[in-house]
Structures are given as structure tokens and as C-alpha cells.
Design an enzyme around this catalytic site. Structure first.
Site, mmCIF file in Angstrom:
data_model
loop_
_atom_site.group_PDB
_atom_site.id
_atom_site.type_symbol
_atom_site.label_atom_id
_atom_site.label_comp_id
_atom_site.label_asym_id
_atom_site.label_seq_id
_atom_site.Cartn_x
_atom_site.Cartn_y
_atom_site.Cartn_z
ATOM 1 N N SER A 144 60.152 -9.343 14.961
ATOM 2 C CA SER A 144 61.119 -8.821 15.924
ATOM 3 C C SER A 144 61.517 -7.388 15.553
ATOM 4 C CB SER A 144 62.339 -9.732 15.916
ATOM 5 O OG SER A 144 63.294 -9.220 16.789
ATOM 6 N N SER A 145 61.448 -6.511 16.538
ATOM 7 C CA SER A 145 61.856 -5.122 16.275
ATOM 8 C C SER A 145 63.379 -5.107 16.240
ATOM 9 C CB SER A 145 61.379 -4.201 17.393
ATOM 10 O OG SER A 145 60.132 -4.619 17.855
ATOM 11 N N GLY A 165 66.105 -5.917 25.744
ATOM 12 C CA GLY A 165 66.576 -6.202 27.101
ATOM 13 C C GLY A 165 67.963 -6.808 27.026
ATOM 14 N N GLU A 183 70.866 -9.059 26.542
ATOM 15 C CA GLU A 183 70.971 -10.189 25.613
ATOM 16 C C GLU A 183 72.224 -10.987 25.915
ATOM 17 O OE1 GLU A 183 70.668 -9.116 21.514
ATOM 18 O OE2 GLU A 183 68.492 -8.925 21.615
ATOM 19 N N ASN A 238 61.436 -14.444 17.013
ATOM 20 C CA ASN A 238 60.194 -13.677 16.925
ATOM 21 C C ASN A 238 59.912 -13.377 15.454
ATOM 22 O OD1 ASN A 238 58.139 -11.858 17.117
ATOM 23 N ND2 ASN A 238 59.179 -10.442 18.507
ATOM 24 N N SER A 283 64.175 -10.511 23.005
ATOM 25 C CA SER A 283 63.428 -10.479 21.758
ATOM 26 C C SER A 283 62.350 -11.565 21.806
ATOM 27 C CB SER A 283 64.391 -10.752 20.613
ATOM 28 O OG SER A 283 63.666 -10.818 19.436
ATOM 29 N N GLY A 284 61.136 -11.165 21.492
ATOM 30 C CA GLY A 284 60.031 -12.131 21.503
ATOM 31 C C GLY A 284 59.335 -12.229 22.835
ATOM 32 N N THR A 314 56.967 -5.186 22.137
ATOM 33 C CA THR A 314 56.286 -4.387 21.133
ATOM 34 C C THR A 314 54.776 -4.529 21.271
ATOM 35 O OG1 THR A 314 58.165 -4.783 19.736
ATOM 36 C CG2 THR A 314 56.217 -3.925 18.670
#
Ligand SMILES: Nc1ncnc2c1ncn2[C@@H]1O[C@H](COP(=O)(O)OP(=O)(O)O)[C@@H](O)[C@H]1O
Ligand SMILES: [Mg+2]
Length: 1080
Positions: free
Chosen positions: A160-161, A384, A386, A157, A107-108, A112
Site C-alpha cells: 500500500s502506498s 481515493g 476513504e 494491500n 487502498s488496494g 499504483t
């Protein structure tokens, strides 16, 4: 790629495949760092792109950059997202195959952003028709809507999605994007009801409160302050400076209109969002029976109103549970804890399903109704691997997903490698790699896999807990090599695993999961009672999301784990049918700082993204392969046989080339269409050689090119010069011809004019005459006489004689006038005297011409020379003139020195102090002189005048002067008599004497035998030897010399002969006077 090799020392290698130490994680990290420090965020591993989030705008996503990558061979330019996108697009267009781009990372890490940039790339670079612009806009605008509902601020993020997203972009046969389809995975519903410190709920809630109109908020029963809502304020960061909710609301609102949302849709959607917020604010209390109650039904009423449900039913559903016995339903109250759970479950379910509805709604707007076959490029933006300190059910699902994707990647890469080797006819060399199928099986295998065990545990009657699930795991998969629990671990590993934890050895590394909450999350239970309420909702969206059929279906809905497994397998099915491209995103630091490269964090990601594994697979065989044509094209300059052109087949050319360079057999293999080079160093050496030879080649090419340019320029200049010369010569010749023509015409005209010059003015002679006139006049300018004595005059042409005469006269007059004006009064008087002299003597008396030169004096005697007595005697009269004279006695002709003094009234003959004779002018009878050059003058007095003794016979040196003065003072011009031969004079009253004049060898005056005074003068000769006296006599006898032509007279007198004298008698001759006479 090759071109980048030249700069490899500076910024590492652009492709990790070219790393010599390809198995070293440190070398990998070093290369990444080196490039990142130069803001080179992209690096390849073969065709996989590794991207490091720069956390700053780098200016590498401009339209011109897009243009740069458009249609360019993959390896020709530095690594970029656009190269991946363009490559996929071009392959899709040329081979009509489907593709997907898998973007993964923490994340981050920039997933995206990458997917958005790829979408933008297609939007800008793909061909477009006006009618299909809407499809493109919808594709682009679906993003902000999805992000508003599916993204949230997390610690890692700000945007973040919180869901996995797969988006298909459909292209028609022309390559125009015509539609799309989105699949979402595993939206993080728990965020709706709970956020960690520093995190927020989904953006849309804040956007609605911040940007929604007052009217809308009032309708929804909402206040603008997010702090008032429990679901929004738990993270204590409802307001975040980096997020502009108001602006985002505007973007989302306008996006809604583009992607076909009706007013009703939006109304329903906002009602749901508002009801979620109201749900969060419901407060439960425990009654004395330990059951939950809701004392304040304010929120309930709002929810009921917004969702169109019956408020008491809703209230009951939130505090009670329906238990279905065999034949009847029993309603039992919930504890406080369970009521809170029920409420949160309702909020999560409502939001989760609404999100799915939203995705479906967007899909229906993106759908392309045209049924022709389309090719697609899929963009998979998915979490991805985690690994946190505490990993729960979500991480388990995510990591399972990554295992599956890794499996796909390895299979596809290996398969592709194998296929390539096969195609190229190269022997397949088995590659050692870790096949993670075993881990996938551990998770997903039916009945035996972890998900199945979990499901079993969820449906099992009896008290099932997370701990019992862990025990089940130990029991069923405890022997699996990739599974471990505290109990199963040896004494060493035990310490690192908690009692509630199990550990999986993923392909990317080990991850310890805590089983706490696994069952609950997997169940994702929504009490039937609540479900019924929602099924009866009047809200259209909820109606679609909660179908009545669901209630009738008595079977348990699939668990979250199973649902995820199924959706994953369908995703893999989708992906398997497509050609893959990979983008691995890496986050350089946790603080979202630009230029900060956290080694530890990145090393961790390299590991969990499986980059080393991927590199190993990619490098197992050959580090580099390239089509013969391309290889030859680049390196042909290294071998004389292939440079500059190789005319045979490229494969032979390459063989010749590498033989010349000296490749050893183990370094390379020659396939059907490609050369395979095993070690990067071989390629580097070749590249270095090329780099070296390039300089020489460049110099040669430059020299040749420059020579060519120069030659071209020279030839051009030469042609230009020749043309110029020709033109110039032509122009000159034309000019000359024109001049000649003109000259001939002019000469002809001139001749004709000359011939006809004497004819009356006519066109034939007009110009000639004008010319002659002009020339004469112009010439005359330089030849006009300069003074009155200048006799010269330019000879005029015949036709201008009259004019010339006139001009000459004018000129003369002018000169004379000028001259006259310049004469002083004194001089004028002198000249008047000379004029009188001329009148008296010119041509009559010899010696006149000579005397002309001598200017007249005012007096020949100074006053001092006159005796004062005399002066006294005549003091009443002013002496005008005096001259010494010799007086001859009238009787004896004795010569005596006397002074002749002339006054205004009389002439006096003075001897010293005595006035010997006074002759008053009134009594003057005449004055006689001879025609010869003697100085004799006789002043005749009247014989009747008793006072006078007789005539005075005088001789003086300046006879002309003396006579002239006398005559002028006496004012009697007619009294002078110039005699010839002899003259009679009066001696005394009644007695006359005679003076005889003659010439002799010498001047003499004497009394001759006859008692007469004889005066002998010198005979004067003219220039031709003639006797001047004679000439004078002749002239005298002819009476030449009139007063009017006074000035001509002296010349006439000097003229050598009579003819000349006559000739100069005209006006011009007059100037001779001044030549010969006095110089003025
Ligand atoms: N290529 C990039 N250039 C500049 N900034 C980027 C780039 N990629 C990501 N970022 C920054 O990082 C943040 C997180 O990126 P995002 O794509 O949302 O991460 P992910 O989807 O992987 O969680 C973005 O909001 C942006 O500020
Ligand atoms: Mg994201």
C-alpha cells in the site's frame, strides 16, 4: 465503442454512457459485475476509465497488447489503460499540450499498479534514443525506491502506498521521455512508530534487515531479526509470505545505483534508518519525581554515533524540553509520556523529512538539463475517498483532497462538454449537477474553514483540546448545511454521531470524523530541543533536512493541515493547466481474492468515487457523439445513397443517412463536425440494423471478393497454360526440327553410304557399312538354320558375302556337331551301314533311292525262325544277320526258299535244318548285283575252292541291306560289283552261267531260251519321267560318288537330271539326303 456494441448483450456495455438506465446504481453495478465475471476489468464512462482490480494476472499487459493500442483511435478497441495512456500521449504529441492522468481509488484498488503499467507503456512504446535510455530507466527505477520508503503492508494491500504521488513525465518534441519530476503528498509518518495488528512499517526497514550485508548491519548496530525492533514488530507480521524482502532489497539496491545515489548518500540513508530503529528501542523509565529517564543508554549511543550527534545532548533532548521565556531558556524534564511522544516525534520527523529528501534526490536525477520546452504527462496516484468505521485527521485530509479533485473533474468535464457544444454550434442545455465547491469552502476557506479553525485552535494560548476544537467548529460552521455534530444533529441523527465526532456531507456521501488526535496531528510538533540536536547532526541528509535557519525562524511552522491545503492548491494549479484523463480504481473484495465481486463493497466505492455523478454529467446532454466521417464510415451501408461511397460532404451524407434510417428530431442534433445522439437506444437500433446488414454485406463482399480472386486465379492459370503450351509447342517443334535435321543428315549419309558402299572403307560409307553389318548380323539372329537339314540362309549384302560364308560354315559345323553329338551308337552303326550302302550303290543301282527310306534291320529273321539244328551247327558263331532269300539253282534256275544267315566269319545258305552252302568270308570272291531294281545278288566263291559247289544266285527283298551287311561282316568293301546287262557266274568248277538283266513291264525271273537266267526289272521313272536306270547307268559310268561326299550321293542319285545332280554335289546339297531319305 460501436464495435463493442455488438457483443454488449454478452458482456454488458463497454461504456456506461450507453446504459439506458444511467441513473440506476444497480444497472451500473450489474454491468460492472457482468464484465468482471468475464475478466473484463475496464469500462469507460465517456473518456473516464473504471478499473476493477482483478487480483490475478490476466495477460493483458503484454508488449503485443501495447502494440495493439498504439496509435489506435480511442474507441476502436475495448477499454484499456493503454487506450487512456495512448490517447493522452497522442494528443500531447499532436497538440503539444500537457496532460495528466488522475488515478484514484481505495487502498488496494490498483492505483499504483495502474500508474506503473502506464509508465511501462510509455517506456515500451515511445520512441527512444540510446542517450535517453538512462532517463527512461531512472523513471522506471524511481518506483521501487519510492515504494520501498513510502509503501507498507496494510490490511488492505500488501504494497500500500502510504503517500500521494504525482509524477510528471517530460517528453521532448519528438515524444521521447527525457525526464521527470515527482511530488509526494502526506506521507503517513505515524506508521514509522506504530502499526496496527497485521500491518507493517515501511518496506525499507525489513528489506534492510533481511537483505543488508552482515558488515553493513554490524556497522549500523542492527540485528537481522525484525522482531527485536519495537517499531517493526507491533503489527506482528514482520515476515509476510507474499513479500520477498530479500529480492526487493536487491532491486532497490540496483535502482539506487541507477538513480545517482553515491556511496555516502546510501551510508547516510542507512544510518538514518538504523537510528530510527534504535530510537524505537529506547526504554524510558519514570523516576521518583515523575520524570522520564533512560537507564540504558546503549541505543542512545548508537543513535548518536549514526547521526553524528553528541550522546548526552540527545539523551537530554529526549527527556527534557526547552521552554523559551522572554529572555532565557528554561530546560524542564519531560514526563514519561511526553518523552515517548518526543521520541516518536523525532522518529517521524526524521523519517518524514528523509522521505522528502529522497524524493528530491530522485527528482534531481530525473531532471532534464536541456532547457527546450517539454510537454508533460502527469500521473497522479492518490488515495481515493476513504470512509472507515473510525475516520481521523488523515481521512479528513484525504477526503478533502478528493473533494478538490472532484471539483476539478466536474468543472473540466462540464467545461469540456460546454466547449464542445459551443464548438459544434449546438445549443447548451444546462446540466443539473452537484457543485461541491460549497464543501471545499467549508474545509479550506481562510478564517472560516475547518482547517483554519483547527490551526487557530492549535496556536491558541491556553489549553486547547480536540474537544475544544469541536466546539469551535460547532460555533463557527455549525450552520453549514454539510456539517453536523452530535449536538447539531436532530434526535434521529444524534445516535450515529459520537461526542467527539463531526460529520461532513461530502459529494460522495457522509463521513463522520473523530476529532481525537486532530490537534496533535495537525501540529506535528517536534520539540525545539530535539530539532536543535538534529540540526547539528553530522549526517549529511539530516543536515539538508534540518536547516539551522529553521531554529532561527521564530515563527511557527505551518501546520500539517495548512501544508496539505497549500500543496493541494499547488497540485490543482498544476492539474488545471493540463488536459485530464481519469482512471477510477475499484477494489472488488476485501480479501484480495480474484473473481470475487462484493456487491456491497463495490456499491460503496461507486458512490464514493462519484461514478454515478460523473455518469450523470456525462449523459446529461447526449449519450453519443461522433465525427461525421467516422459515423458515415461505419453506418453508410444502411442507406443506398451513401453506400458504397458518398462523394459529397460527410455532414450531408450523415443527414441523408439518418433521414433514411428514420431518426426523429429529438433523437439527434447535427453539429459542425459531429453528430450528437441523445439516447443510447437510438444508437443501439442503428447498430442492430448495421449488424443485420453487415451479414448481407459481408456475404456480398465475400462473394465479389471470391469471384475476383477466382477470376484472378483463372486468368493467371490461363496465362500460365498458354505460356506452357507455347513453350511446350516450341519445345516439341524444336525437337522435331532437330529430329528432322538429324533424319536428313542420316538419310543423306545413308544414301551416300549406299552409293559408296562398295568403295573401300572411308568416312563416307563407314557408318552405312557398320549399319548394314549390324543389321545383317542382328537379322541373322532370327534366320539362322534351326537344324542340319535347314538349307535357308539370309542373303548377305555384297560386302558381307565372305563373312556370311564363314558364318554359314560355322553355323553348319556347329549344327552338324550338335547333331552328331546327339546321335546314339546304334544309330551311328546304322548310318555307317547306310554309308557303306551308299558307297556301294549310289548312282549305280536303280531302286537305291527308294531303299534309302527303309531303315536297315538288325536282322530279318528272328532266332526262332531258324532251325535249331542250324543254330546248333553254327553255335560257335554268332548270327549277325539273317534274311529269307530265294535261291535259284545254278543249273535249272529253279527258285527255292532259303535263309541267308551271316555270322562273323561266314555266310550260310540254309534250308530248314540243313546248311546248304557255307561261304567263309576269306574265300569270298565277290558279290554282284545288277544296276536294275531287281533283288538279285550273286555271291561269288572261289572256283578253286573244292568245298564250294559254285556261286550262290540269290534274290531277296532287301538286296541293299543284305549286300551291305555281308560286305561289312566280310570287311571287304571292294568285292561288290554292280553289273549292267548281264553277269557271269560260276555254276560249278569250270562252268559258268549268265544272268541277263533287263527292264520290262513287270518284274519277272525266268530261264530264257538260251538257258540263261533272265531278270526283268521294272523300269523306274524320275520326277521328270526319265529312266532312272539309265541315269544310274550314266552316273555309274562317270564314276560319281566318292566316299568323302557320301551324303551327297543319294541326292545326286535322286537328282532329276545330271545338271541338278552336279549342282547338289556340294556340301549344302548333302542335307537333301535326309529330306528324301530316312527321316531321322
Ligand atoms: N491490473 C491488475 N492486475 C492484476 N493485479 C492487480 C492489478 N491492479 C492491482 N492488482 C493487485 O492488487 C494489489 C494492490 O494494488 P495497488 O496498485 O498497490 O493498489 P493501490 O495503489 O490502489 O493501493 C497489487 O499488489 C496487485 O496484486
Ligand atoms: Mg498504491
Amino acid at each position: 465503442m460501436e464495435s463493442a456494441l455488438t457483443a454488449r448483450d454478452k458482456v454488458g456495455v463497454q461504456d456506461f454512457v450507453l446504459l439506458d438506465a444511467y441513473t440506476s446504481e444497480s444497472a451500473f453495478l450489474d454491468n460492472l459485475r457482468k464484465r468482471f465475471s468475464e475478466n473484463l476489468i475496464y469500462t469507460y464512462i465517456g473518456t473516464l476509465l473504471v478499473s476493477v482490480n482483478p487480483y490475478q494476472e490476466l495477460g493483458i499487459y503484454t508488449v503485443s497488447q501495447m502494440g495493439l493500442y498504439q496509435g489506435v483511435n480511442f474507441f476502436e478497441l475495448p477499454p484499456h489503460l493503454y487506450a487512456i495512456a495512448d490517447n493522452a500521449y497522442r494528443m500531447m504529441c499532436s497538440q503539444l499540450t500537457n496532460h495528466f492522468i488522475l488515478i484514484s481509488g481505495e487502498s488496494g484498488a490498483g492505483k499504483t499498479e495502474a500508474s506503473k503499467k502506464i509508465l511501462q507503456y510509455f517506456a515500451v512504446t515511445c520512441p527512444m534514443t540510446e542517450s535517453l535510455q538512462i532517463a527512461r530507466d531512472r523513471l522506471l527505477l524511481s518506483n521501487p525506491v519510492l515504494e520501498a520508503f513510502g509503501n507498507a503492508k496494510t490490511l488492505r494491500n500488501d504494497n500500500s502506498s502510504r503517500f500521494g504521488k504525482y509524477m510528471d513525465i517530460q517528453f521532448d518534441y519528438k515524444g521521447i521521455p527525457v525526464g521527470g519530476h515527482i511530488i509526494s503528498y502526506l506521507i503517513e509518518k505515524s506508521r514509522v512508530v506504530y502499526q496496527n495488528q497485521g500491518e507493517r512499517n515501511f518496506h525499507i526497514f525489513y528489506q534492510l534487515l533481511e537483505g543488508g550485508e552482515e558488515k553493513l548491519l554490524a556497522y549500523l548496530g542492527l540485528e537481522r531479526d525484525p522482531q527485536l525492533y519495537k517499531y517493526l514488530s507491533q503489527g506482528h507480521c514482520a515476515k509476510e509470505s507474499s513479500i520477498n524482502d530479500k529480492n526487493d532489497w536487491k532491486t532497490v539496491s540496483s535502482a539506487f545505483s541507477v538513480i545517482d545515489f553515491t556511496e555516502d548518500d546510501l551510508k547516510n540513508l542507512f544510518e538514518i534508518l538504523a537510528s530510527v530503529l534504535h530510537l524505537g528501542n529506547i526504554c524510558f523509565e519514570e523516576n521518583h519525581q515523575g520524570c522520564a529517564t533512560i537507564p540504558d543508554t546503549h541505543e542512545i549511543k548508537w543513535i548518536a554515533k549514526l547521526l553524528g550527534v553528541h550522546p548526552p545532548t540527545l539523551l537530554e533532548a529526549l527527556t527534557h524540553r526547552k521552554i523559551e521565556a522572554k529572555t532565557e531558556e528554561v530546560i524542564c524534564p519531560l514526563t514519561l509520556e511526553l518523552s515517548v511522544y518526543a521520541r516518536d516525534a523525532m522518529a517521524k520527523a526524521v523519517y518524514g523529512r528523509t522521505f522528502t529528501w529522497l524524493v528530491n534526490k530522485i527528482n534531481s536525477s530525473l531532471v532534464n538539463k536541456d532547457l527546450t520546452k517539454k510537454t508533460v504527462i502527469g500521473l497522479l496516484d492518490i488515495y481515493g475517498f476513504e470512509v472507515f468505521d473510525k475516520n481521523g485527521f488523515e481521512q479528513f485530509c484525504i477526503n478533502y483532497c478528493n473533494e478538490k479533485l472532484q471539483q476539478l473533474l466536474i468543472e473540466r468535464t462540464l467545461k469540456a462538454e460546454q466547449a464542445e457544444y459551443e464548438m459544434e454550434g449546438i445549443e447548451w442545455e444546462p446540466i443539473q449537477y452537484f457543485n461541491n465547491k460549497i464543501i471545499c469552502d467549508l474545509v479550506e476557506e481562510t478564517h472560516k474553514g475547518i482547517i483554519s479553525i483547527l490551526d487557530e485552535e492549535c496556536i491558541r494560548p491556553g489549553p486547547a483540546t480536540d474537544l475544544s476544537f469541536l466546539e469551535k467548529l460547532e460555533e463557527k460552521v455549525g450552520k453549514h448545511a454539510h456539517f453536523q455534530t452530535r449536538k447539531l444533529a436532530g434526535p434521529k441523527g444524534r445516535k450515529r454521531i459520537g461526542w467527539m465526532e463531526f460529520r461532513l456531507f461530502h459529494y460522495a456521501g457522509e463521513v463522520t470524523y473523530c476529532t481525537k488526535g486532530f490537534l496533535e496531528k495537525n501540529n506535528d510538533l517536534l520539540y525545539r530541543h530535539l530539532k536543535e540536536v538534529l540540526c547539528r547532526s553530522k549526517n549529511c541528509i539530516l543536515k539538508e533536512c534540518f536547516l539551522a535557519a529553521e531554529l532561527e525562524n521564530r515563527r511557527r511552522p505551518p501546520t500539517v493541515g495548512t501544508q496539505f491545503k497549500n500543496s493541494l492548491s499547488s497540485l490543482l494549479e498544476i492539474l488545471i493547466s493540463k488536459e485530464p484523463s481519469y482512471i477510477r480504481c475499484i477494489k472488488p473484495n476485501e480479501r484480495k481474492e480474484p473473481s470475487k465481486f462484493d456487491d456491497l463493497l463495490i456499491r460503496h466505492q461507486i458512490k464514493y468515487l462519484g461514478l454515478m455523478e460523473h455518469l450523470r454529467v456525462r449523459r446529461a446532454g447526449f449519450a453519443y457523439r461522433r465525427k461525421y466521417e467516422h459515423f458515415l464510415q461505419r453506418y453508410k451501408s444502411l442507406c443506398p445513397d451513401t453506400w458504397p461511397h458518398w462523394h459529397g460532404p460527410p455532414a450531408e451524407g450523415v443527414a441523408r443517412l439518418i433521414q433514411y434510417i428514420g431518426y426523429t428530431p429529438e433523437e439527434y442534433k447535427l453539429g459542425r463536425t459531429k453528430i450528437f445522439i441523445r439516447f443510447p437506444r437510438t444508437l443501439f437500433a442503428t447498430e442492430d440494423a448495421f449488424e443485420f446488414s453487415k451479414h448481407q454485406l459481408v456475404a456480398r463482399i465475400q462473394a465479389t471478393y471470391r469471384a475476383c480472386l477466382e477470376r484472378r486465379a483463372y486468368v493467371r492459370k490461363r496465362h500460365a497454360a498458354i505460356r506452357l503450351e507455347a513453350h511446350w509447342r516450341g519445345a516439341l517443334a524444336r525437337k522435331l526440327a532437330k529430329r528432322r535435321k538429324w533424319a536428313v543428315r542420316t538419310v543423306r549419309k545413308f544414301i551416300k553410304g549406299f552409293i559408296d558402299r562398295n568403295k573401300p572403307l572411308c568416312p563416307d560409307n563407314e557408318e552405312f557399312i557398320v549399319l548394314v553389318r549390324k543389321n545383317y548380323i542382328l537379322n541373322l539372329r532370327y534366320h539362322v538354320p534351326k537344324n542340319v537339314l535347314d538349307k535357308s540362309w539370309l542373303r548377305p549384302p555384297g560386302i558381307l558375302e565372305n563373312v556370311s560364308d564363314l558364318l554359314r560354315k560355322m553355323c553348319t559345323r556347329n549344327l552338324v556337331r550338335k547333331y552328331c553329338r546327339g546321335i546314339t551308337a546304334e544309330r551311328k552303326a546304322l548310318m555307317q551301314q547306310k554309308a557303306v550302302t551308299s558307297e556301294l550303290f549310289r548312282g549305280k543301282k536303280a531302286g537305291y533311292a527308294e531303299a534309302l527310306n527303309q531303315p536297315f534291320a538288325n536282322s530279318r529273321i528272328d532266332e526262332g525262325e531258324i532251325n535249331p539244328k542250324v543254330l546248333q551247327l553254327i553255335s560257335h558263331e554268332k548270327i549277325q544277320y539273317g534274311i529269307p532269300v530265294i535261291k535259284y539253282d545254278r543249273k535249272g534256275f529253279r527258285a527255292r526258299q532259303r535263309q541267308l544267315l551271316l555270322t562273323q566269319k561266314a555266310a550260310y545258305v540254309v534250308e530248314l535244318a540243313k546248311i546248304k552252302q557255307k561261304i567263309v568270308y576269306s574265300t569270298l570272291k565277290g558279290v554282284s548285283t545288277s544296276s536294275l531294281s531287281d533283288g538279285i545278288l550273286v555271291i561269288h566263291v572261289s572256283p578253286e575252292d573244292s568245298k564250294q559247289k559254285g556261286d550262290a544266285v540269290l534274290q531277296c527283298e532287301h538286296v541293299f541291306e543284305a549286300v551291305t551287311k555281308l560286305v561289312m561282316l566280310a570287311k571287304r568293301g571292294n568285292i561288290v560289283n554292280v553289273v549292267q546287262g548281264s553277269l557271269q557266274f560260276y555254276i560249278s568248277p569250270g562252268k559258268e552261267g549268265t544272268i541277263v538283266f533287263d527292264t520290262g513291264p513287270e518284274e519277272q525271273i525266268y530261264k530264257d531260251k538260251n538257258g540263261q537266267l533272265t531278270v526283268l526289272g521294272l523300269a523306274r521313272r524320275g520326277p521328270r519321267g526319265e529312266d532312272m536306270a539309265l541315269s544310274a547307268a550314266v552316273a555309274l559310268s562317270q564314276g560319281v560318288g566318292r566316299h568323302g561326299i557320301l551324303l551327297t550321293a543319294p541326292v545326286a542319285a535322286c537328282a532329276p537330271d545330271e545338271e541338278s545332280a552336279q549342282k547338289v554335289g556340294g556340301c549344302p546339297g548333302g542335307y537333301a539326303f535326309w529330306e528324301r531319305g530316312e527321316r531321322l
